[in-house]
Design an enzyme around this catalytic site. Structure first.
Site, PDB file in Angstrom:
ATOM      1  CB  ILE A  84     -10.938  -3.503   2.475  1.00  0.00           C
ATOM      2  CG1 ILE A  84     -10.392  -4.610   2.599  1.00  0.00           C
ATOM      3  CG2 ILE A  84     -12.131  -3.397   3.653  1.00  0.00           C
ATOM      4  CD1 ILE A  84      -9.570  -5.163   3.502  1.00  0.00           C
ATOM      5  CB  CYS A  85     -13.695  -5.682  -1.661  1.00  0.00           C
ATOM      6  SG  CYS A  85     -12.388  -6.274  -3.008  1.00  0.00           S
ATOM      7  NE  ARG A  86     -14.194 -13.067  -2.942  1.00  0.00           N
ATOM      8  CZ  ARG A  86     -13.347 -13.777  -3.478  1.00  0.00           C
ATOM      9  NH1 ARG A  86     -12.266 -14.320  -2.708  1.00  0.00           N
ATOM     10  NH2 ARG A  86     -13.067 -13.672  -4.887  1.00  0.00           N
TER      11      ARG A  86
ATOM     12  CB  ILE B  59     -11.166  -9.657   3.501  1.00  0.00           C
ATOM     13  CG1 ILE B  59     -12.201  -8.304   3.884  1.00  0.00           C
ATOM     14  CG2 ILE B  59     -11.304 -10.721   4.573  1.00  0.00           C
ATOM     15  CD1 ILE B  59     -11.665  -7.734   5.167  1.00  0.00           C
TER      16      ILE B  59
END
Length: 135
Positions: A92-94, A121
């Site tokens: 996961i990242c932004r 996210i």
């Protein structure tokens, strides 16, 4: 003459339609899954949840139980993940961009069950799943 025109059309078709399809639809070795599927995997088992954002982004908010390894450090810190390269890894990242790059790094390192969380996210939060603050 008729043959040449048809051949030109076929070549144009190949370059415009078929070639891009082959490039963009190639097997990346990882899957992209929605936040709901990732959340279900977390609830059902023990995947590694890898957050590849910066330390500041992680401190602001992150998925509970996630492990932070920023994308720019991932290649040098692969040994911190798991000796079991078949274990599920959720990345996961932004927004999903850095996690795609990280997923590709993991696949190239031999991990075989890598899942990029679609929309990162942002999607996780919009879909109502829990986040926490702090390190």
């Amino acid at each position: 003459m008729h043959y040449t025109v048809n051949m030109k059309r076929l070549l144009i078709f190949a370059f415009i339609v078929i070639l891009p399809a082959l490039v963009f639809c190639r097997d990346t070795g990882f899957t992209t899954i929605p936040p709901a599927e990732a959340h279900a995997m977390i609830e059902e088992g023990t995947p590694i949840l890898l957050d590849v954002r910066t330390r500041g982004e992680y401190a602001d908010r992150h998925v509970p139980g996630s492990v932070l390894i920023p994308l720019n450090e991932l290649s040098s810190r692969l040994g911190e993940l798991s000796d079991d390269k078949t274990r599920d890894i959720l990345v996961i990242c932004r927004s999903g961009s850095r996690s795609r790059a990280a997923s590709q790094i993991l696949v190239e390192a031999g991990f075989t069950s890598v899942h990029n969380i679609d929309r990162g996210i942002i999607g996780w939060e919009r879909d109502g799943f829990p986040l926490e603050e702090g390190d």
